[in-house]
Scaffold this motif. Sequence first.
Motif: not given
Length: 198
Positions: A111-129
């Motif tokens: 949720q933090y990564a999806l809401r924080e500008p510039g961190f969206e890739q972290l959420a994507r990487r999490q679910y790709e992992l």
Amino acid sequence: MARMPLAERRGQLTRAAIRAMTRDGVSRTTTRSIAAEAGVSLSVFHYCFDSKQALLESVLTTITDHYVAVVQEAIRPRATLRETVRAGLQAYWDHVAARPGEHMLTYELTQYALREPGFEQLARRQYELYCDTYAELLDRLGRQIEFELLVPVPVLARYLAAMTDGLTLHFLVLGDADATAGILDMIADHVAGLTKEH
């Protein structure tokens, strides 16, 4: 302060971040509080991690690597493919039950990564992992037990990631551990039904 190799120091800080974030939440955990939790200076923290994103990625990878190691240990060939899959699911579930705070932290980080500008890739990487992890486990299982998948590995990997992700969140919200065994049985049955053993 004793000198420590960079990789060990990063590991120490990552574990401290996991403890602090699990206890206090992502938004209330600062680099200063992580350094204090690890017993190091703030300058040591900044030497090890050049960005908050790098730290959060290390946190997610560490949590995921830990439960993957537990599941890999559990996936030993059993009498049937279904029993082997069920044992792996149980090992994952035992990790959730033993460390609910860490799993809650992974949702908070998403949720933090999806809401924080510039961190969206972290959420994507999490679910790709998560999907990559299931694909690797399926590949490993395929080398241990001869079977043919009736669906592509990436599809089954995403299915397993979605099922375990949803089940974990369901447990964290409702706390209904009794319902879990039946759901894990159903997932194992479904996976076994999507294969043909040789």
